[in-house]
Design a protein around this motif. Sequence first.
Motif, PDB file in Angstrom:
ATOM      1  N   TYR A 194       0.836  -1.204   0.000  1.00 17.57           N
ATOM      2  CA  TYR A 194       0.000   0.000   0.000  1.00 17.57           C
ATOM      3  C   TYR A 194       0.869   1.252   0.000  1.00 17.57           C
ATOM      4  N   HIS A 195       1.954   1.231   0.727  1.00 22.03           N
ATOM      5  CA  HIS A 195       2.867   2.378   0.742  1.00 22.03           C
ATOM      6  C   HIS A 195       3.449   2.628  -0.651  1.00 22.03           C
ATOM      7  N   ALA A 196       3.688   1.555  -1.388  1.00 19.62           N
ATOM      8  CA  ALA A 196       4.280   1.706  -2.720  1.00 19.62           C
ATOM      9  C   ALA A 196       3.413   2.559  -3.632  1.00 19.62           C
ATOM     10  N   LEU A 197       2.087   2.524  -3.427  1.00 19.23           N
ATOM     11  CA  LEU A 197       1.176   3.261  -4.306  1.00 19.23           C
ATOM     12  C   LEU A 197       1.342   4.767  -4.182  1.00 19.23           C
ATOM     13  N   ILE A 198       1.955   5.225  -3.097  1.00 16.77           N
ATOM     14  CA  ILE A 198       2.163   6.667  -2.923  1.00 16.77           C
ATOM     15  C   ILE A 198       3.125   7.203  -3.980  1.00 16.77           C
ATOM     16  N   LYS A 199       4.149   6.408  -4.299  1.00 15.16           N
ATOM     17  CA  LYS A 199       5.190   6.866  -5.215  1.00 15.16           C
ATOM     18  C   LYS A 199       5.056   6.279  -6.619  1.00 15.16           C
ATOM     19  N   CYS A 200       4.347   5.177  -6.734  1.00 16.28           N
ATOM     20  CA  CYS A 200       4.340   4.461  -8.012  1.00 16.28           C
ATOM     21  C   CYS A 200       2.911   4.137  -8.439  1.00 16.28           C
ATOM     22  N   GLN A 201       2.526   4.628  -9.602  1.00 22.74           N
ATOM     23  CA  GLN A 201       1.209   4.314 -10.159  1.00 22.74           C
ATOM     24  C   GLN A 201       1.357   3.420 -11.391  1.00 22.74           C
ATOM     25  N   GLU A 202       2.305   2.502 -11.314  1.00 20.82           N
ATOM     26  CA  GLU A 202       2.530   1.535 -12.388  1.00 20.82           C
ATOM     27  C   GLU A 202       2.225   0.149 -11.826  1.00 20.82           C
ATOM     28  N   PRO A 203       1.003  -0.365 -12.055  1.00 21.90           N
ATOM     29  CA  PRO A 203       0.590  -1.630 -11.446  1.00 21.90           C
ATOM     30  C   PRO A 203       1.555  -2.788 -11.688  1.00 21.90           C
ATOM     31  N   ALA A 204       2.035  -2.918 -12.933  1.00 21.73           N
ATOM     32  CA  ALA A 204       2.922  -4.044 -13.243  1.00 21.73           C
ATOM     33  C   ALA A 204       4.223  -3.945 -12.448  1.00 21.73           C
ATOM     34  N   ARG A 205       4.723  -2.719 -12.292  1.00 21.32           N
ATOM     35  CA  ARG A 205       5.974  -2.532 -11.555  1.00 21.32           C
ATOM     36  C   ARG A 205       5.791  -2.869 -10.073  1.00 21.32           C
ATOM     37  N   VAL A 206       4.674  -2.446  -9.488  1.00 26.60           N
ATOM     38  CA  VAL A 206       4.420  -2.756  -8.085  1.00 26.60           C
ATOM     39  C   VAL A 206       4.313  -4.264  -7.885  1.00 26.60           C
ATOM     40  N   GLN A 207       3.564  -4.924  -8.773  1.00 29.79           N
ATOM     41  CA  GLN A 207       3.369  -6.370  -8.644  1.00 29.79           C
ATOM     42  C   GLN A 207       4.684  -7.120  -8.818  1.00 29.79           C
ATOM     43  N   GLU A 208       5.475  -6.723  -9.800  1.00 33.04           N
ATOM     44  CA  GLU A 208       6.763  -7.383 -10.025  1.00 33.04           C
ATOM     45  C   GLU A 208       7.705  -7.163  -8.855  1.00 33.04           C
ATOM     46  N   SER A 209       7.654  -5.970  -8.271  1.00 28.96           N
ATOM     47  CA  SER A 209       8.521  -5.678  -7.133  1.00 28.96           C
ATOM     48  C   SER A 209       8.137  -6.523  -5.921  1.00 28.96           C
ATOM     49  N   VAL A 210       6.843  -6.676  -5.664  1.00 33.31           N
ATOM     50  CA  VAL A 210       6.394  -7.538  -4.559  1.00 33.31           C
ATOM     51  C   VAL A 210       6.949  -8.943  -4.741  1.00 33.31           C
ATOM     52  N   ARG A 211       6.819  -9.433  -5.949  1.00 31.00           N
ATOM     53  CA  ARG A 211       7.290 -10.792  -6.257  1.00 31.00           C
ATOM     54  C   ARG A 211       8.801 -10.913  -6.054  1.00 31.00           C
ATOM     55  N   ALA A 212       9.545  -9.948  -6.591  1.00 31.25           N
ATOM     56  CA  ALA A 212      11.008 -10.004  -6.513  1.00 31.25           C
ATOM     57  C   ALA A 212      11.504  -9.841  -5.079  1.00 31.25           C
ATOM     58  N   ILE A 213      10.886  -8.943  -4.316  1.00 30.68           N
ATOM     59  CA  ILE A 213      11.335  -8.705  -2.947  1.00 30.68           C
ATOM     60  C   ILE A 213      11.023  -9.902  -2.058  1.00 30.68           C
ATOM     61  N   ALA A 214       9.834 -10.480  -2.230  1.00 34.67           N
ATOM     62  CA  ALA A 214       9.501 -11.673  -1.451  1.00 34.67           C
ATOM     63  C   ALA A 214      10.471 -12.803  -1.776  1.00 34.67           C
ATOM     64  N   ALA A 215      10.738 -13.027  -3.064  1.00 30.22           N
ATOM     65  CA  ALA A 215      11.661 -14.091  -3.469  1.00 30.22           C
ATOM     66  C   ALA A 215      13.072 -13.825  -2.952  1.00 30.22           C
ATOM     67  N   THR A 216      13.478 -12.563  -2.948  1.00 33.47           N
ATOM     68  CA  THR A 216      14.823 -12.222  -2.482  1.00 33.47           C
ATOM     69  C   THR A 216      15.008 -12.550  -1.007  1.00 33.47           C
ATOM     70  N   TRP A 217      14.087 -12.100  -0.164  1.00 31.27           N
ATOM     71  CA  TRP A 217      14.229 -12.349   1.268  1.00 31.27           C
ATOM     72  C   TRP A 217      14.228 -13.832   1.576  1.00 31.27           C
ATOM     73  N   LEU A 218      13.376 -14.581   0.908  1.00 24.37           N
ATOM     74  CA  LEU A 218      13.332 -16.024   1.146  1.00 24.37           C
ATOM     75  C   LEU A 218      14.611 -16.690   0.648  1.00 24.37           C
ATOM     76  N   ALA A 219      15.095 -16.287  -0.523  1.00 23.96           N
ATOM     77  CA  ALA A 219      16.322 -16.871  -1.062  1.00 23.96           C
ATOM     78  C   ALA A 219      17.535 -16.548  -0.196  1.00 23.96           C
ATOM     79  N   CYS A 220      17.481 -15.407   0.483  1.00 21.71           N
ATOM     80  CA  CYS A 220      18.603 -14.994   1.337  1.00 21.71           C
ATOM     81  C   CYS A 220      18.577 -15.670   2.711  1.00 21.71           C
ATOM     82  N   GLY A 221      17.574 -16.485   2.967  1.00 20.62           N
ATOM     83  CA  GLY A 221      17.574 -17.259   4.202  1.00 20.62           C
ATOM     84  C   GLY A 221      16.491 -16.927   5.204  1.00 20.62           C
ATOM     85  N   LEU A 222      15.560 -16.047   4.849  1.00 20.62           N
ATOM     86  CA  LEU A 222      14.468 -15.760   5.781  1.00 20.62           C
ATOM     87  C   LEU A 222      13.637 -17.026   5.987  1.00 20.62           C
TER      88      LEU A 222
END
Length: 337
Positions: free
Chosen positions: A46-74
């Motif tokens: 929800y915070h991302a929507l303040i700065k970014c009104q590009e739906p595909a970019r927000v969705q891709e970022s959620v996916r990439a950030i979730a995958a990154t934290w899990l891949a890093c050992g979370l």
Amino acid sequence: MSKTRVLTGITTTGIPHLGNYAGAIRPAIQASQNADTESFLFLADYHALIKCQEPARVQESVRAIAATWLACGLDPDRVTFYRQTDVPEITELSWVLTTVTAKGLMNRAHAYKAAVQENEETEGADPDRGITMGLFCYPILMAADILMFNGEKIPVGRDQTQHIEMARDIAQRFNYLFGDTFTLPEAVIEESGMVLPGLDGRKMSKSYNNTIPLFEGEKKFRKLINKIKTNLLEPGEPKDPDDSALFDIYSAFATPAQIEDMRREYANGIAWGEMKKRLFEFLNEELAPMREEYNTLMDDPAQLDRILQQGAEKARDYATPLMGDVRRRVGIGPIAG
């Protein structure tokens, strides 16, 4: 033994880079493994929507950030790892908090004041030109993120401390009006957070467009390492490791013994081309297992959704009863009974 509840939010814009890993991801994961810590980690979409009104970019970022934290050992079994939008009680609480928050408090928010100042420096501009209510009310949503789970310790950079102070002010106001409900959060200033230089020598930041994505493919990763700025010293000339972006990045991943060995290489005049080659090989080997896991997760978004939904269920185990208590305190609920 009681545990300290630590809460961290990650804004979902952009793709994580080496600086994010060294400065935030790795230390947060290490901290989450402490036996005396109860960690809440969420994707602030929800915070991302303040700065970014590009739906595909927000969705891709959620996916990439979730995958990154899990891949890093979370470890999602140890940490309550969830997406902000999967916990509807947060936005409900945000509205309740809005009704008790003074506009004057929001007027003092640094981000809002900076936007107004920028407008005022433009001749003839409306001071509030281009400023959304999302930006203006951002600190209230952040307060809801924290108070929803009665977060006790909130790791932030120094530039974010005002938001924690505002969350405390809002919690105190609610507690005064309706009785003790919320724990007052404390900011944990990350003074020792590692800051890596980017391609141009400045702080690695998406704002400067000088980042090295953490899990970039090998070919592009090598090219980016080769683009890191160096000085004009020739091979054989002693070089100062404390004034070298290459050395700084290497040191963020190396052991103390490896760092000392590299210092000697600098004193002996290692060529910049050779240093870039070694840095690439070192980082590529270090990141390869995590990159493989990251790519596996990115290819399986359904698995990411399952993990985040499980985290949201854990989060709602806390949020649902607390929100029920808030409703009761403010007078919202069944008319009878």
